[in-house]
Enzyme design. Structure first.
Site, PDB file in Angstrom:
ATOM      1  N   GLU A   1       0.825  -1.211   0.000  1.00 33.53           N
ATOM      2  CA  GLU A   1       0.000   0.000   0.000  1.00 33.53           C
ATOM      3  C   GLU A   1       0.858   1.260   0.000  1.00 33.53           C
ATOM      4  OE1 GLU A   1      -4.268   0.141   1.793  1.00 33.53           O
ATOM      5  OE2 GLU A   1      -2.883   0.831   3.337  1.00 33.53           O
TER       6      GLU A   1
ATOM      7  N   GLU B   1       2.165   1.694  -3.383  1.00 29.39           N
ATOM      8  CA  GLU B   1       1.073   2.119  -4.262  1.00 29.39           C
ATOM      9  C   GLU B   1       0.807   3.616  -4.113  1.00 29.39           C
ATOM     10  OE1 GLU B   1      -3.636   1.040  -5.234  1.00 29.39           O
ATOM     11  OE2 GLU B   1      -2.669   0.225  -3.436  1.00 29.39           O
TER      12      GLU B   1
ATOM     13  N   CYS C   1      -8.480  -1.960   4.007  1.00 26.65           N
ATOM     14  CA  CYS C   1      -8.334  -3.028   5.004  1.00 26.65           C
ATOM     15  C   CYS C   1      -9.654  -3.416   5.653  1.00 26.65           C
ATOM     16  CB  CYS C   1      -7.362  -2.593   6.106  1.00 26.65           C
ATOM     17  SG  CYS C   1      -5.678  -2.401   5.523  1.00 26.65           S
TER      18      CYS C   1
ATOM     19  N   SER D   1      -7.406   1.838  -2.535  1.00 28.58           N
ATOM     20  CA  SER D   1      -6.220   1.029  -2.772  1.00 28.58           C
ATOM     21  C   SER D   1      -6.621  -0.330  -3.323  1.00 28.58           C
ATOM     22  CB  SER D   1      -5.443   0.841  -1.466  1.00 28.58           C
ATOM     23  OG  SER D   1      -4.472  -0.170  -1.587  1.00 28.58           O
TER      24      SER D   1
ATOM     25  N   LYS E   1     -15.623  -9.443   8.259  1.00 27.62           N
ATOM     26  CA  LYS E   1     -14.559 -10.294   7.722  1.00 27.62           C
ATOM     27  C   LYS E   1     -15.114 -11.639   7.244  1.00 27.62           C
ATOM     28  CE  LYS E   1     -10.775  -7.831   8.134  1.00 27.62           C
ATOM     29  NZ  LYS E   1      -9.955  -7.493   6.947  1.00 27.62           N
TER      30      LYS E   1
ATOM     31  N   GLU F   1     -16.183 -10.802   3.845  1.00 24.30           N
ATOM     32  CA  GLU F   1     -15.030 -10.570   2.970  1.00 24.30           C
ATOM     33  C   GLU F   1     -14.424 -11.894   2.495  1.00 24.30           C
ATOM     34  OE1 GLU F   1     -11.127  -7.773   3.185  1.00 24.30           O
ATOM     35  OE2 GLU F   1     -11.285  -9.289   4.760  1.00 24.30           O
TER      36      GLU F   1
ATOM     37  N   GLU G   1     -14.110 -12.993  -5.438  1.00 25.09           N
ATOM     38  CA  GLU G   1     -12.788 -12.644  -5.962  1.00 25.09           C
ATOM     39  C   GLU G   1     -11.655 -13.038  -5.016  1.00 25.09           C
ATOM     40  OE1 GLU G   1     -14.396  -8.692  -4.211  1.00 25.09           O
ATOM     41  OE2 GLU G   1     -15.166 -10.510  -5.171  1.00 25.09           O
TER      42      GLU G   1
ATOM     43  N   CYS H   1     -10.547  -1.454  14.709  1.00 24.75           N
ATOM     44  CA  CYS H   1     -10.779  -2.874  14.991  1.00 24.75           C
ATOM     45  C   CYS H   1     -10.989  -3.155  16.475  1.00 24.75           C
ATOM     46  CB  CYS H   1      -9.616  -3.704  14.468  1.00 24.75           C
ATOM     47  SG  CYS H   1      -9.419  -3.615  12.675  1.00 24.75           S
TER      48      CYS H   1
END
Length: 575
Positions: free
Chosen positions: A280, A283, A300, A320, A359, A362, A367, A505
């Site tokens: 990141e 990037e 994230c 990102s 999560k 996710e 993908e 978190c």
């Protein structure tokens, strides 16, 4: 200041204080089911907190009634006790009696209040729940409206804290219920699966989907090589599940408990958090130097990703392309680690311990299979791990500390602070500065991005890049504020960190209950202690295991293999 009397005791409080808060300040506990210290907009719904006030014609709800000079309040009169018992009986008459099987058993506020007010029987006809529908359509959350007491906490947290406004009350009387907009299933809605509704729900009406049996089955399967990763925040929260003080850093005990459960390897998401910074950070540098979409926003938090897919799809190019640390770990576990250990990737079963209900969603995204398999097989919350440890009869508090396994267990302080709001930003800036300037920044503690303010801003001189401007938001309502600025062109930032949950978190939807701002601060403090006082390295690029990963496998940040395994794209979704 206003002076009043509560149960014969003279109390002085600020004007505008409610009777409930005044009683708390006086050390008097008044039970309640709708009022919540972190929420303010819909109190007064449950009527459990009623009290007697001199010259008032009826009992008043203490959570909404303000104090007045000379007011005399009785919180425990026979009339009050009878009224509270009656209210709780009516709630229980419309509530399933499956407490022993309910996921919230032991942490249910209705259960606790029923005991407190002395309910021993329900003297009114009970509702028939045999035809009631449970919404388990999503991979993350389960809604059981039969357990809803219409406190409206979930409605408020979804609207005011998260800015999604998905949930709404519908119907009247016994037919009243809280439902997603257009009475859709969660799977067919704009729900971000952040789980904050489950955090504030006083009963088991909204809970995380329990996947512990899938993990037990994998651990008992001799054909599976089961590895586990734990998010940075888990080490600062897991102890609360076993009565330890908030902010207890239990990394070594956590590792020992996971080995006792039977995991073949105990790795750490902090390893891939450091990897995320390498990808990141580079990037960001590439976008700044070559003119890519700015400001770049972090990727994230899966709740944040689903939020921007629904509500700001025009800004998806700003996100990102890096996968989250969880998903980077999963992809590497079935490629890099499989080769390192000489194990067939098909036999590797990856379990994540996450603070976040989103999560689960996710990991199930189509993908997220760049390894050739589903990268992360099962996600458990901190609460689910706590249940497994208790089921196994493990004495967590008295465990000796153990260390992570190689090669995906070594991490830096930069990786561990990912668990607190501002931590990703701070970790990224540490590495970006070092890459550009050629040396570490003089002070690695970037205080302006720390703390629980909803939106934080900072600017840092980074060598030839000049002044790098950044912003941090936690809670999706605060994310809206920043995204609106990006849309209208008034945001001059280079980099924005968004975390879906309040506090980051440490306040995730799967963390130990209950949650308060004080607990969030203590949990974050534990992560900063780990960064400053425990870890040998504090910058992601200094992690020897990450250096080895690039040398032996990935070759370089943003390289071909990195893009293949560690990067992705997101999609526009309807409202």
């Amino acid at each position: 200041m206003v002076e009043l009397t509560i149960d014969g005791k003279v109390v002085s409080v600020e004007e505008g204080t409610t009777i409930l808060e005044a009683a708390r300040q006086a050390g008097v506990h008044i039970p309640t089911l709708c009022a919540h210290k972190e929420l303010n907009h819909f109190p007064g719904a449950c009527r459990v907190c009623v009290v007697e006030v001199d010259r008032a014609r009826s009992l008043v709800a203490s959570c909404v009634h303000p104090v007045a000079p000379g007011m005399k309040v009785r919180t425990n009169s026979p009339r009050v006790r009878r009224a509270r018992r009656a209210v709780v009986e009516f709630l229980l008459s419309d509530h399933p009696q499956d407490c022993t099987m309910c996921q919230k058993s032991g942490a249910c506020e209705l259960q606790a209040v029923a005991e407190l007010v002395g309910v021993r029987e329900v003297r009114v006809d009970r509702t028939d729940f045999t035809t009631h529908r449970i919404d388990d359509s999503s991979p993350a959350l389960v809604r059981d409206a039969s357990k809803c007491i219409n406190c409206l906490r979930c409605v408020e947290v979804c609207a005011e804290v998260q800015g999604v406004s998905l949930l709404t009350p519908e119907g009247r009387g016994f037919d009243s219920k809280v439902v997603p907009a257009m009475t859709a299933n969660l799977e067919d809605s704009a729900c971000t699966y952040c789980g904050q509704c489950a955090v504030v729900c006083p009963t088991g009406a909204i809970v995380e989907k329990d996947d512990t049996e899938k993990v037990w089955a994998a651990l008992e399967d001799p054909a599976k090589h089961v590895v586990v990763q734990e998010a940075p925040a888990i080490r600062a929260q897991l102890g609360e599940e076993f009565g330890m003080e908030p902010g207890s850093l239990v990394t070594g005990k956590m590792i020992a408990a996971l080995r006792r459960l039977g995991f073949d390897k105990v790795f750490d998401t902090n390893f891939s958090a450091d990897l995320t910074i390498m990808e990141e950070g580079n990037e960001l540098l590439k976008r700044v130097k070559e003119g890519g979409p700015l400001p770049m926003t972090t990727s994230c938090s899966p709740g944040w990703i689903k939020f921007i897919e629904h509500f700001y799809p025009q800004l998806l190019p700003n996100v990102s392309t890096c996968k989250s640390p969880q998903q980077m770990f999963g992809a590497l576990a079935k490629t890099y680690y499989a080769g390192f250990a000489g194990i067939d990737p098909q036999a590797i079963f990856v379990v994540s311990i996450m603070p976040c209900t989103a999560k689960k969603y996710e990991a199930a995204r189509p993908e997220m299979c760049s390894s050739g398999y589903r990268d992360v097989d099962v996600v458990l919350t901190t609460r689910e791990l706590g249940r497994m440890i208790r089921q196994a009869g493990i004495d967590f508090v008295n465990l000796d500390e153990e260390k992570f396994d190689a090669p995906m267990g070594q991490y830096t302080g930069a990786g561990t602070i990912f668990g607190a709001t501002g931590g990703v930003m701070e970790a990224a800036l540490r590495t970006v500065y070092a890459v550009v300037v050629g040396e570490s920044m003089p002070n690695l503690n970037i205080q302006p991005v720390r703390g629980l303010d909803g939106v934080k801003e900072a600017a840092l001189e980074v060598g030839s890049l000049g002044k790098v401007k950044v912003a941090v938001a936690h809670g999706l309502a605060n994310a809206r504020k920043l995204m609106d600025k990006v849309v209208d062109g008034t945001a001059d930032y280079h980099f924005i960190e968004i975390m879906a949950c309040p506090g980051g978190c440490v306040g995730g939807g799967g963390q130990p209950l209950p949650v308060s701002r004080e607990k969030l601060a203590k949990r974050a403090g534990a992560l900063y202690r780990d960064d400053c006082e425990v870890q040998q390295y504090r910058e992601s690029h200094e992690n020897p295991a990450i250096k080895q990963l690039y040398d032996k496998f990935l070759k370089e940040p943003l390289g071909h293999k990195s893009h293949e395994l560690l990067h992705t794209r997101y999609m526009q979704r309807g409202l």
